[in-house]
Design a protein around this motif. Structure first.
Motif, mmCIF file in Angstrom:
data_model
loop_
_atom_site.group_PDB
_atom_site.id
_atom_site.type_symbol
_atom_site.label_atom_id
_atom_site.label_comp_id
_atom_site.label_asym_id
_atom_site.label_seq_id
_atom_site.Cartn_x
_atom_site.Cartn_y
_atom_site.Cartn_z
ATOM 1 N N PRO A 1 0.769 -1.272 0.080
ATOM 2 C CA PRO A 1 -0.097 0.061 0.006
ATOM 3 C C PRO A 1 0.809 1.210 0.120
ATOM 4 N N TRP A 2 0.324 2.474 -0.772
ATOM 5 C CA TRP A 2 0.999 3.623 -0.506
ATOM 6 C C TRP A 2 0.956 4.403 0.886
ATOM 7 N N THR A 3 1.894 4.779 1.062
ATOM 8 C CA THR A 3 1.780 5.835 2.400
ATOM 9 C C THR A 3 2.105 7.339 2.033
ATOM 10 N N PRO A 4 1.415 8.098 2.749
ATOM 11 C CA PRO A 4 1.543 9.461 2.460
ATOM 12 C C PRO A 4 3.268 9.856 2.273
ATOM 13 N N GLU A 5 4.019 9.103 3.024
ATOM 14 C CA GLU A 5 5.357 9.251 3.238
ATOM 15 C C GLU A 5 6.291 9.073 1.784
ATOM 16 N N GLN A 6 5.598 7.817 1.284
ATOM 17 C CA GLN A 6 5.950 7.495 -0.020
ATOM 18 C C GLN A 6 5.670 8.387 -1.083
ATOM 19 N N LEU A 7 4.296 9.080 -0.998
ATOM 20 C CA LEU A 7 3.850 9.835 -2.044
ATOM 21 C C LEU A 7 4.571 11.068 -2.112
ATOM 22 N N PHE A 8 5.287 11.761 -0.835
ATOM 23 C CA PHE A 8 5.559 12.859 -0.637
ATOM 24 C C PHE A 8 6.994 12.610 -1.438
ATOM 25 N N GLU A 9 7.886 11.675 -1.066
ATOM 26 C CA GLU A 9 8.952 11.262 -2.011
ATOM 27 C C GLU A 9 8.690 11.341 -3.405
ATOM 28 N N LEU A 10 7.444 10.899 -4.062
ATOM 29 C CA LEU A 10 7.008 11.079 -5.354
ATOM 30 C C LEU A 10 7.155 12.540 -5.820
ATOM 31 N N PHE A 11 6.288 13.250 -4.696
ATOM 32 C CA PHE A 11 6.060 14.670 -5.236
ATOM 33 C C PHE A 11 6.609 15.320 -4.099
ATOM 34 N N PRO A 12 7.607 15.809 -4.071
ATOM 35 C CA PRO A 12 8.348 16.697 -3.130
ATOM 36 C C PRO A 12 7.730 17.974 -2.613
ATOM 37 N N ASN A 13 7.085 18.709 -3.717
ATOM 38 C CA ASN A 13 6.573 19.764 -3.507
ATOM 39 C C ASN A 13 5.464 19.732 -2.445
ATOM 40 N N LEU A 14 4.609 18.613 -2.446
ATOM 41 C CA LEU A 14 3.563 18.358 -1.587
ATOM 42 C C LEU A 14 3.969 18.508 -0.233
ATOM 43 N N ALA A 15 5.221 17.799 -0.055
ATOM 44 C CA ALA A 15 5.742 17.342 1.420
ATOM 45 C C ALA A 15 5.613 18.630 2.521
ATOM 46 N N GLU A 16 6.188 19.606 1.979
ATOM 47 C CA GLU A 16 6.222 21.008 2.827
ATOM 48 C C GLU A 16 4.923 21.734 3.089
ATOM 49 N N LYS A 17 4.202 21.031 2.293
ATOM 50 C CA LYS A 17 2.743 21.757 2.413
ATOM 51 C C LYS A 17 1.735 21.090 2.988
ATOM 52 N N ARG A 18 2.018 19.856 3.533
ATOM 53 C CA ARG A 18 1.261 18.863 4.077
ATOM 54 C C ARG A 18 0.006 19.211 4.913
ATOM 55 N N HIS A 19 0.131 20.411 5.731
ATOM 56 C CA HIS A 19 -0.751 20.780 6.504
ATOM 57 C C HIS A 19 -1.616 22.007 6.004
ATOM 58 N N GLN A 20 -1.103 22.253 4.633
ATOM 59 C CA GLN A 20 -1.874 23.592 4.141
ATOM 60 C C GLN A 20 -3.109 23.128 3.574
ATOM 61 N N ASP A 21 -4.006 23.958 3.439
ATOM 62 C CA ASP A 21 -5.390 23.668 2.807
ATOM 63 C C ASP A 21 -5.296 23.290 1.325
ATOM 64 N N GLY A 22 -5.953 22.468 0.916
ATOM 65 C CA GLY A 22 -5.779 22.339 -0.779
ATOM 66 C C GLY A 22 -5.872 23.609 -1.555
ATOM 67 N N GLY A 23 -7.023 24.266 -1.221
ATOM 68 C CA GLY A 23 -7.053 25.440 -1.996
ATOM 69 C C GLY A 23 -6.184 26.476 -2.174
ATOM 70 N N THR A 24 -4.985 26.379 -1.267
ATOM 71 C CA THR A 24 -3.913 27.450 -1.141
ATOM 72 C C THR A 24 -2.628 27.021 -2.335
ATOM 73 N N LEU A 25 -2.891 25.778 -2.883
ATOM 74 C CA LEU A 25 -1.737 25.118 -3.515
ATOM 75 C C LEU A 25 -1.795 25.805 -4.887
ATOM 76 N N SER A 26 -0.605 25.902 -5.674
ATOM 77 C CA SER A 26 -0.725 26.311 -6.991
ATOM 78 C C SER A 26 -1.338 25.074 -8.061
ATOM 79 N N GLY A 27 -1.586 25.678 -9.239
ATOM 80 C CA GLY A 27 -2.202 24.572 -10.098
ATOM 81 C C GLY A 27 -1.314 23.581 -10.482
ATOM 82 N N GLY A 28 -0.196 23.407 -10.367
ATOM 83 C CA GLY A 28 0.824 22.416 -10.692
ATOM 84 C C GLY A 28 0.848 21.306 -9.449
ATOM 85 N N GLU A 29 0.560 22.109 -8.220
ATOM 86 C CA GLU A 29 0.649 21.276 -6.976
ATOM 87 C C GLU A 29 -0.666 20.732 -6.724
ATOM 88 N N GLN A 30 -1.784 21.261 -7.267
ATOM 89 C CA GLN A 30 -3.130 20.901 -7.076
ATOM 90 C C GLN A 30 -3.185 19.370 -8.000
#
Lengths: 231, 619, 256
Positions: A110-139
């Motif tokens: 199974p995928w874990t959030p940590e693995q996914l953050f490795e795949l998508f490093p931009n998301l790791a630092e914003k993990r506690h941010q609301d989805g709506g505040t992300l840029s288009g690419g991050e979304q």
């Protein structure tokens, strides 16, 4: 793995898909190429039963998923990331991932959030941010990551590169190839042949709601593409 | 000092019950987008159930609390039943039809309760162990009030944890934003909806049961509490639980202290708070953005077409029938026709606001009843002759609509709808409580037409001229630049702004027009009846108009006329039967399930080809 | 050459983050100016400041010599500024023709008219506008049933209804096929030439930008980092680094 046979879909009285037939094998990255309005999104939505088809057959792993409720199709291992992203804007990145989580599958790590953050490093630092505040690419990345949380064996990506800056397109393409290496089949739609060439193994060309051409991406000629995809 | 503290705590305890109801309403709305009018009925049923259970359960001291909990659970199960059997069928219909379905539920539950529990007001039992009072600096406060305050706080905490710390909560919040996406992520949303409906109904039932020792149980509880709960939800912000608590608190406290200053101001107070909050913060205290918007259904958006030759012929035939009616119809039929024409004009004006205007009003009775009262007051206090009253009353209501509209057009969607309800309620309470001027509950009597029009047939023709004329004017407006602009505002606020159109101004004028024509209908109505009572301005009256418009379907210009005729015919047919509300409610529920596009929409679908022009392809 | 739009030291912050940071640039008549940059660079904010949806914190926006800070979108439109949206926004309950009529009704100040029927108003003008964008043959179709590319053209006709001197286009070709894209941009360029209007547009498709724009400005993290003709921007190493990437820049050489 995924087989679609003679699919017909209507929006109201207008028929969008005409006897559409295609198949995706395990471990492939397949592109559905076509111009806007050709029926790419409708194909995906019909497979996921978000827009119920009028007639036809759809099977996944040799079992019919035709007219199954969307959530059951997802539970079978078919993930879907829509073109307009549709992340939950008032949920944090972590909560978005949680919403996509499904129980682990047999023979499948199974995928874990940590693995996914490795795949998508931009998301790791914003993990506690609301989805709506992300840029288009991050979304866009969050959409894919969220779908992966359901541990799909195959993932459907509707125009994953639309509206992304050229640099980000490259980055995302690399990530999608990595997915393939991890055993996830990918079925994606794209308008641009150059982008499709970056990552796909095989391509279907869809025009006015039916498949007009099918070939490995290397042998797909620009002429074929021009014929159906340029206006 | 002690008095003030006790007053404060009383306000807090009053707020507790309101919070429980509003909290459930808000949860349900957030996830399913249903404004569940029947939520107040669940509250009422909770109170009745608890009353009987406490009597029957042989658990001694425990039976009180056990009964309250069990009542909540039973109401929760009723909620599940309603959701699964009725609402599930309606999720794909326009939201307005859901409103109609839940309103049908109110009627059904109302009559079932009358049948099961009797129509007497029941006095609540005391809570064993908490039936005393505590002394706070010389003033007494019932112990039970304190218990209520604590219970509400505990529930607030529990729900907050549930929503923010559990997977279920995350899914509920996700569903609030995008249900379809959640389904594609493997979540069985049907189950999720049902669970939310259970929780919401449980809270309503619990609220009703808990307030039993304070307020007892009666058949008016449903509508009384639903108005308050709407106010709380809107003031707090749709979908915000903390907001609902603070809003309930604000209203509870201001009412508790308002009573000291102006004993009869409680009702007005509540709605004034709502008006003030919404003007300062359009989406409520904790509301974010546009979560309360109605999305305009694409199915309802085919371009309008002028009447075809055949439709014109049909209309002409109908007109002829109306004109010749006195030749062969009896007095009774004429009275019925007069009523239909008046209500058709009034619902046509509501239609103008809702259909082309895209603004839903829960308080249309304020204009209709306003017209009736304006005319009656002119006659009663100034001895104004009928002709002048019929001229001035609509103008006065138009003015009133300009005032109300000025506030309302700042909002949109459900918020706008609820603000109209609030203003209607304010005007109703003024009429109800200012007996010296308005006659209060006794109404105003002996408002008769002038001599020349007192003959039934003359009055019939007068009514038909004014009402049909009004309806045709409203219909014509839809095809003028003003009507088009209004539809443009409804379709895309962004686009009208970018082509230089002042959206609010057009919507504001629409309020005035709606008010004027509803006022005209109301003023004719008072002369046809000879009297007027506050009921004409009350919530049920507003719902009547809403039902007439919905019954006709908001896609068709002829909808309101057909809807009013059907409504009055139905009403007249069954109102002599004992449990007529039960029947009427069941009919509404049947209609929304069977004809999700309204009667006129259904006819249009079936026979549309006969009457359409086929200018272009229809959407 | 006349300056149509002049932006001077424009800034806007959201919750402490400077979305647009001290940006200045001009737009002349007869010019197609592209605004590009990575996601989140401040393009949309900048756009919404110019069209009046947002109010700037500081700096000035001057259109035709008039400072428009704080004016509402509908007032800015009245100055002669047309716009199209990233996601098309038309009146879906109306036909193509009625959409254009609506804009003309507003332009001529007739929206409060309650006497005449819309059916007979500004027909010739509307059809002429639709002919200009090649949509006259579909004038009676409901906007809700149109293909996306056609909707974009209807939007263009609506935007042209008040004879604008400045056109703001937010990602005009998003969601269109490659050939459809260049056709729309050619149409736009033609209108720019014949009517001597200025166009400011944002765009993600670099082919469209480098083929059609007269001049390009590049934003990154709220700041203007480069501006100039397509060739200069393409060669700019800074732009290659933050946005285009080297391969893309090389590929674009052929297009220019």
């Amino acid at each position: 793995m995924l087989a679609v046979n003679s699919l017909n879909t209507f929006y109201g009285k207008a028929q969008i898909l005409f006897n559409l037939t295609l198949a995706v094998q395990a471990g492939e990255i397949v592109a559905l190429i076509g111009r806007n309005g050709a029926g790419k999104t409708t194909t995906f939505k019909s497979i996921m039963n978000l827009v119920p088809a009028e007639s036809g057959k759809i099977s996944f792993k040799h079992q019919s998923i035709y007219h199954l409720p969307s959530y059951k199709i997802c539970k079978q291992g078919l993930g879907y990331a829509p073109e307009d992203r549709r992340i939950f804007t008032k949920l944090t990145v972590m909560e978005n991932l949680e919403a996509g989580k499904q129980p682990p599958r047999r023979d499948f790590k199974p995928w874990t959030p940590e693995q996914l953050f490795e795949l998508f490093p931009n998301l790791a630092e914003k993990r506690h941010q609301d989805g709506g505040t992300l840029s288009g690419g991050e979304q866009q990345m969050l959409t894919i990551a969220r779908t992966l949380m359901g541990n799909p064996e195959m993932i459907i990506l509707d125009e994953p590169f639309e509206g992304l800056a050229p640099m980000i397109v490259k980055q995302l393409a690399r990530t999608i190839r990595k997915l393939k290496d991890q055993g996830v089949s990918v079925f994606l739609s794209e308008q641009n042949l150059n982008v499709a060439r970056l990552i796909c193994d095989r391509a279907y060309i869809i025009h006015r709601g039916s498949i007009r051409h099918e070939s490995p991406i290397d042998t797909l000629s620009s002429d074929q593409y021009e014929k159906y995809c340029s206006v | 000092m002690g008095f003030l503290i006790v007053q404060f705590l009383t306000g807090l305890s009053d707020a507790s019950g309101l919070f429980l109801v509003a909290c459930g309403l808000s949860l349900i709305f957030g996830v399913s987008r249903i404004v569940n009018f029947a939520h107040g009925s669940f509250y009422m049923v909770g109170a009745y159930l608890a009353y009987y259970l406490i009597g029957y359960l042989p658990l001694g001291g425990l039976s009180f609390w056990a009964s309250i909990l069990i009542s909540g659970l039973i109401v929760g199960l009723i909620g599940i039943l309603v959701e699964v059997l009725l609402l599930k069928r309606l999720y794909r219909s326009p939201e307005l039809f859901l409103l109609m379905g839940t309103f049908g539920l109110i009627l059904v539950i109302q009559d079932l309760s009358r049948w099961l529990f009797g129509s007497e007001d029941l006095l609540g039992p005391r809570c064993p162990g908490l039936d005393g009072s505590i002394d706070i600096l010389g003033t007494l406060l019932p112990q039970y009030d304190l218990a209520l305050i604590i219970i509400a706080l505990l529930i607030l905490l529990a729900i907050w944890l549930l929503l923010n710390r559990t997977r279920w909560g995350i899914l509920v919040r996700a569903a609030t934003e995008d249900r379809e996406m959640l389904a594609a992520l493997g979540v069985n949303q049907s189950l999720l909806f049902t669970s939310v409906f259970f929780l919401g109904s449980f809270l309503a039932g619990l609220g009703g049961a808990l307030q039993l020792p304070k307020g007892g149980a009666d058949l008016l509880m449903d509508l009384n509490v639903i108005a308050g709960a709407f106010v709380v939800v809107v003031v707090g912000g749709m979908g915000s639980i903390l907001g609902a608590y603070l809003a309930a608190l604000l209203i509870g406290e201001l009412s508790a202290f308002g009573v000291l200053v102006l004993p009869q101001s409680t009702l007005v107070m509540m709605f004034l708070i709502m008006a003030v909050v919404l003007i300062i913060r359009p989406y409520g205290l904790f509301g974010k953005g546009k979560s309360g918007e109605y999305e305009y259904d694409e199915k309802t958006s085919a371009p309008i077409q002028p009447a075809s030759e055949r439709l014109k012929l049909a209309g002409l035939g109908l007109l002829l029938l109306v004109l010749l009616m006195p030749l062969f119809a009896g007095d009774f039929q004429l009275v019925l026709m007069i009523e239909i024409a008046i209500l058709a004009l009034s619902s046509m004006s509501l239609y103008f606001m809702m259909g082309p205007g895209g603004m839903i009003s829960f308080g249309h009775a304020v204009f209709f009843g306003g017209g009736a009262y304006a005319a009656a007051l002119l006659v009663h206090h100034l001895n104004t002759p009928m002709e002048l009253a019929l001229f001035f009353a609509p103008l006065l209501v138009g003015l009133l609509a300009l005032i109300i509209g000025w506030f309302c057009v700042r909002l949109s969607g459900v918020y706008l709808a609820m603000l109209t309800l609030a203003f209607a309620q304010i005007c109703w309470s003024i009429v109800f409580q200012w007996s010296a001027f308005t006659g209060g509950d006794d109404g105003l009597l002996s408002i008769w037409p002038s001599d020349w029009a007192s003959n039934r047939i003359v009055f019939y023709y007068l009514t038909m001229t004014l009402c049909i004329g009004g309806i045709l004017i409203l219909r014509h407006l839809v095809f003028t630049p003003f009507g088009y602009t209004l539809r443009a505002c409804r379709d895309s606020a962004l686009r009208v702004d970018s082509i230089g159109i002042n959206l609010k101004r057009h919507q504001w004028f629409t309020f005035a027009l709606t008010g004027f024509f509803a006022g005209l209908a109301g003023s004719i109505y008072v002369f046809s009846k000879g009297s007027v009572f506050p009921d004409e301005m009350a919530i049920p009256r507003s719902f009547d108009f809403l039902l007439m418009v919905l019954l006709g379907g908001i896609e068709a210009l002829s909808g309101p006329v057909i809807g009013s005729a059907a409504f009055i015919w139905l009403h007249d047919l069954i109102s002599r039967i004992h449990f007529w509300q039960l029947i009427l409610g069941s009919i509404f529920i049947f209609l929304v399930v069977a004809f999700p596009r309204g009667i006129a929409g259904f006819l249009d679908n079936r026979f549309g080809r006969i009457f359409s022009n086929h200018i272009g392809p229809r959407a | 050459m006349t300056t149509i739009l002049s932006i001077h030291r424009l800034s806007k912050s959201f919750e402490g983050i400077r979305a647009v940071n001290n940006i200045s640039f001009d737009l002349n008549e007869g010019e197609l100016l592209a605004m590009i940059g990575p996601n989140g660079a401040g393009k949309s904010t900048c756009f919404n400041l110019i069209n009046g949806q947002l109010v700037p914190d500081s700096g000035s926006i001057v259109i035709f010599g008039k400072k428009i800070n704080g004016l509402k979108p509908r007032h800015i439109w009245r100055l002669g500024v047309g716009r199209t949206f990233q996601i098309t926004s038309t009146f879906i309950s109306m036909t193509v023709l009625e959409n254009v009529q609506m804009a003309l009704l507003s332009h001529h100040g007739r929206t409060l008219n309650v006497v005449r029927k819309v059916q007979n108003l500004f027909m010739d003008e509307s059809i002429e506008l639709l002919e200009r964008v090649g949509m006259a043959d579909q004038q009676d179709r409901a906007c809700g049933t149109l293909a996306y590319g056609d909707l974009k053209r209807v939007e263009l006709a609506v935007a042209l209804a008040n004879n604008p001197k400045l056109l703001l286009m937010d990602e005009p070709t998003a969601g269109m096929g490659p050939k459809e894209r260049s056709r729309l941009m050619e149409l736009t360029a033609e209108i720019v030439q014949t009517h001597r209007i200025g166009v400011l547009f944002t765009e993600h498709d670099m082919e469209v930008v480098f083929k059609h724009a007269d001049r390009i400005i590049v934003l990154n993290q709220g700041k203007l980092v480069a501006q100039g003709c397509p060739e200069d921007v393409r060669r700019d190493t800074g732009v290659q680094e933050i946005y285009l990437g080297r391969e893309e820049a090389a590929r674009l050489e052929k297009i220019i």
